[in-house]
Design a protein around this motif. Structure first.
Motif, mmCIF file in Angstrom:
data_model
loop_
_atom_site.group_PDB
_atom_site.id
_atom_site.type_symbol
_atom_site.label_atom_id
_atom_site.label_comp_id
_atom_site.label_asym_id
_atom_site.label_seq_id
_atom_site.Cartn_x
_atom_site.Cartn_y
_atom_site.Cartn_z
ATOM 1 N N ALA A 376 0.818 -1.210 0.000
ATOM 2 C CA ALA A 376 0.000 0.000 0.000
ATOM 3 C C ALA A 376 0.855 1.265 0.000
ATOM 4 N N MET A 377 1.876 1.302 0.851
ATOM 5 C CA MET A 377 2.708 2.500 0.941
ATOM 6 C C MET A 377 3.653 2.626 -0.248
ATOM 7 N N ASN A 378 4.115 1.503 -0.760
ATOM 8 C CA ASN A 378 4.957 1.566 -1.964
ATOM 9 C C ASN A 378 4.186 2.188 -3.124
ATOM 10 N N ASN A 379 2.954 1.741 -3.308
ATOM 11 C CA ASN A 379 2.136 2.272 -4.398
ATOM 12 C C ASN A 379 1.815 3.745 -4.183
ATOM 13 N N ALA A 380 1.444 4.099 -2.952
ATOM 14 C CA ALA A 380 1.128 5.497 -2.660
ATOM 15 C C ALA A 380 2.340 6.387 -2.894
ATOM 16 N N SER A 381 3.512 5.921 -2.488
ATOM 17 C CA SER A 381 4.733 6.720 -2.643
ATOM 18 C C SER A 381 5.035 6.972 -4.118
ATOM 19 N N LYS A 382 4.929 5.926 -4.928
ATOM 20 C CA LYS A 382 5.180 6.079 -6.367
ATOM 21 C C LYS A 382 4.184 7.048 -6.989
ATOM 22 N N ASN A 383 2.926 6.894 -6.638
ATOM 23 C CA ASN A 383 1.902 7.753 -7.219
ATOM 24 C C ASN A 383 2.083 9.205 -6.790
ATOM 25 N N ILE A 384 2.402 9.420 -5.536
ATOM 26 C CA ILE A 384 2.616 10.777 -5.037
ATOM 27 C C ILE A 384 3.818 11.409 -5.726
ATOM 28 N N TRP A 385 4.898 10.662 -5.839
ATOM 29 C CA TRP A 385 6.086 11.187 -6.521
ATOM 30 C C TRP A 385 5.761 11.566 -7.967
ATOM 31 N N GLY A 387 3.003 12.687 -9.031
ATOM 32 C CA GLY A 387 2.092 13.831 -9.134
ATOM 33 C C GLY A 387 0.679 13.636 -8.650
ATOM 34 N N ALA A 388 0.340 12.472 -8.071
ATOM 35 C CA ALA A 388 -1.023 12.232 -7.604
ATOM 36 C C ALA A 388 -1.357 13.081 -6.385
ATOM 37 N N ASP A 389 -2.647 13.206 -6.112
ATOM 38 C CA ASP A 389 -3.106 13.974 -4.956
ATOM 39 C C ASP A 389 -2.654 13.284 -3.666
ATOM 40 N N VAL A 390 -1.947 14.017 -2.823
ATOM 41 C CA VAL A 390 -1.332 13.419 -1.638
ATOM 42 C C VAL A 390 -2.376 12.891 -0.657
ATOM 43 N N GLN A 391 -3.370 13.713 -0.334
ATOM 44 C CA GLN A 391 -4.375 13.299 0.637
ATOM 45 C C GLN A 391 -5.131 12.064 0.154
ATOM 46 N N LYS A 392 -5.530 12.046 -1.099
ATOM 47 C CA LYS A 392 -6.272 10.906 -1.628
ATOM 48 C C LYS A 392 -5.432 9.630 -1.590
ATOM 49 N N GLU A 393 -4.163 9.762 -1.940
ATOM 50 C CA GLU A 393 -3.292 8.586 -1.942
ATOM 51 C C GLU A 393 -3.086 8.040 -0.536
ATOM 52 N N LEU A 394 -2.885 8.923 0.413
ATOM 53 C CA LEU A 394 -2.663 8.467 1.788
ATOM 54 C C LEU A 394 -3.940 7.929 2.416
ATOM 55 N N ASP A 395 -5.080 8.497 2.046
ATOM 56 C CA ASP A 395 -6.357 7.945 2.524
ATOM 57 C C ASP A 395 -6.544 6.520 1.992
ATOM 58 N N ALA A 396 -6.234 6.333 0.709
ATOM 59 C CA ALA A 396 -6.366 5.002 0.116
ATOM 60 C C ALA A 396 -5.374 4.029 0.741
ATOM 61 N N CYS A 397 -4.190 4.528 1.051
ATOM 62 C CA CYS A 397 -3.167 3.703 1.706
ATOM 63 C C CYS A 397 -3.649 3.259 3.083
ATOM 64 N N ASN A 398 -4.186 4.195 3.858
ATOM 65 C CA ASN A 398 -4.730 3.894 5.179
ATOM 66 C C ASN A 398 -5.812 2.829 5.095
ATOM 67 N N ASN A 399 -6.720 2.978 4.159
ATOM 68 C CA ASN A 399 -7.832 2.038 4.032
ATOM 69 C C ASN A 399 -7.367 0.660 3.609
ATOM 70 N N ALA A 400 -6.364 0.618 2.717
ATOM 71 C CA ALA A 400 -5.852 -0.668 2.258
ATOM 72 C C ALA A 400 -5.164 -1.414 3.390
ATOM 73 N N ILE A 401 -4.422 -0.692 4.202
ATOM 74 C CA ILE A 401 -3.710 -1.336 5.316
ATOM 75 C C ILE A 401 -4.689 -1.889 6.335
ATOM 76 N N LEU A 402 -5.761 -1.126 6.608
ATOM 77 C CA LEU A 402 -6.721 -1.532 7.627
ATOM 78 C C LEU A 402 -7.842 -2.393 7.075
ATOM 79 N N GLY A 403 -7.804 -2.663 5.770
ATOM 80 C CA GLY A 403 -8.813 -3.526 5.170
ATOM 81 C C GLY A 403 -10.174 -2.896 5.073
ATOM 82 N N LYS A 404 -10.197 -1.586 4.910
ATOM 83 C CA LYS A 404 -11.502 -0.902 4.813
ATOM 84 C C LYS A 404 -11.989 -0.834 3.374
#
Length: 404
Positions: A376-385, A387-404
């Protein structure tokens, strides 16, 4: 009952007791202690040499015990022992990173540390903490690990070394302009092992202060978002390269070829860069502007775990404790460059840089949810680097880790 009969009964009784106690299987025939083999899983690339050398030293002290090395890479061991252990074809001991501890304990695959009070007193506090799950210690730490800032002394002077991330960015911008084809700073921008640094301002920690909050990763709060926005800004400012072209191997090669002045990596690269003839140093990571100390890195503990499926738990535990003796810890450092798990002096000009960074590092959480962090964090980091939206990527990362 006459005297001869009394003697005969006594002898028979003594023999029966001896048989019940198991003493006959070792000493009656005069054959000595039972020969056993301890199978140890470890990685290639240095740790394998260490296990073989340590095994030879241990067998010299315990001739009845043979240490058999089997290559199972450290990242694969936890998953493989879950399959091979119950099938009784697994190891007696195996190496695994401490962040797999929760998974191993919950699966019933490892035994608690023997002589845990002695082991705790012998090893670095950060290692003892990393191997404690729900109040119980498991495993024996064979090395500590964190990363720091490597710098090429031929490309940056001591007076230019950055103490903050803003200083690093400002210096690298000037360096890039003056040195076409080179970069002031590189890092693996797609690895959550490194990018976690940018979420740690103001003491923010993955899974909370103790690393055990299973309801909130704390990776998408205001501090994390602010830090990852700074991380994203580094691309436009000093390192305009896509995430796909900034993997570990590429960054290793760039620093080794003197095409990068500053690089975040770990002690495993000391030998590589020394062999390449580089004139380099190691220092703690830069601080965030809101902090007065170096930014926090993950600390890792590489541990040797005694399998819950071993037929020789006592002997396996004794060999594991042998691996954290001063002599063996020095040997491991000489062979692998890994930071010793105990407080022992080693001969290295780079060691102090990592020890200073360890003062600000925090153990990778070992709760089972950590297993979902990496992808989850590897994907979010690549996407953020990229140019993706930071908040959206980290929210998705949080949800993926917690299984939401």
């Amino acid at each position: 009952m006459n005297g001869k009969m009394r003697v005969g009964v006594s002898v028979l009784f003594a023999l029966a007791v001896c048989l019940l106690a198991g003493c006959a299987k070792q000493k009656k025939s005069g054959s000595g202690p039972k020969k056993i083999t301890l199978t140890v899983w470890e990685s290639n690339g240095g740790p394998n040499v260490f296990i073989r050398r340590a095994g030879e030293a241990y067998s010299a002290l315990h001739p009845n015990i043979e240490i058999k090395y089997v290559n199972v890479e450290i990242g694969d061991a936890a998953g493989q022992v879950a399959l091979d252990g119950p099938a009784m074809i697994g190891p007696d001991l195996f190496a695994a990173p401490h962040d797999k501890l929760g998974e191993l304990v919950m699966g019933g695959h490892v035994l608690p540390t023997v002589n845990n009070y002695h082991v705790r007193a012998s090893v670095l506090g950060v290692c003892a903490s990393a191997l404690t799950y729900d109040g119980t210690m498991y495993g024996y730490p064979v090395s500590a690990e964190t990363y720091a800032l490597f710098y090429n002394k031929d490309l940056i002077s001591d007076s230019e070394l950055p103490s903050t991330w803003t200083q690093l960015s400002d210096w690298a911008r000037v360096f890039n302009k003056r040195n076409p084809g080179k970069y002031g700073f590189v890092m693996d921008v797609g690895s959550g092992y490194y990018t976690i640094v940018f979420t740690t301002a103001n003491g923010n920690r993955l899974f909370g202060p103790s690393g055990t909050d299973t309801t909130n990763t704390h990776i998408n709060n205001a501090d994390a978002v602010s830090g990852m926005k700074f991380f994203q800004g580094l691309r436009a400012a000093i390192l305009d390269v896509p995430a796909a072209d900034l993997g570990t191997a590429i960054c290793d090669s760039a620093f080794a070829a003197q095409k990068a002045a500053l690089y975040i990596t770990g002690p495993w690269n000391i030998k590589n860069f020394t062999d390449a003839g580089l004139n380099f140093g190691v220092m703690p990571l830069p601080a965030f502007d809101v902090d007065s100390t170096p930014s926090s890195s993950f600390s890792g503990t590489r541990a040797m775990f005694v399998s819950a499926y071993t037929d020789y738990p006592e002997e396996a535990a004794e060999f594991a404790q042998f691996l954290i003796s001063p002599e063996m810890q020095k040997l491991r450092f000489e062979l692998t460059g890994a930071i010793p798990a105990i407080n022992v002096q080693v001969d290295s000009p780079y060691f102090s840089g990592f020890l200073r960074q360890l003062d600000y590092a925090f153990p990778m959480p070992s709760i089972p949810e950590m297993g979902s962090y990496w992808e989850a964090m590897n994907n979010a980091s690549k996407n953020i680097w990229n140019g993706a939206d930071v908040q959206k990527e980290l929210d998705a990362c949080n949800n993926a880790i917690l299984g939401k």
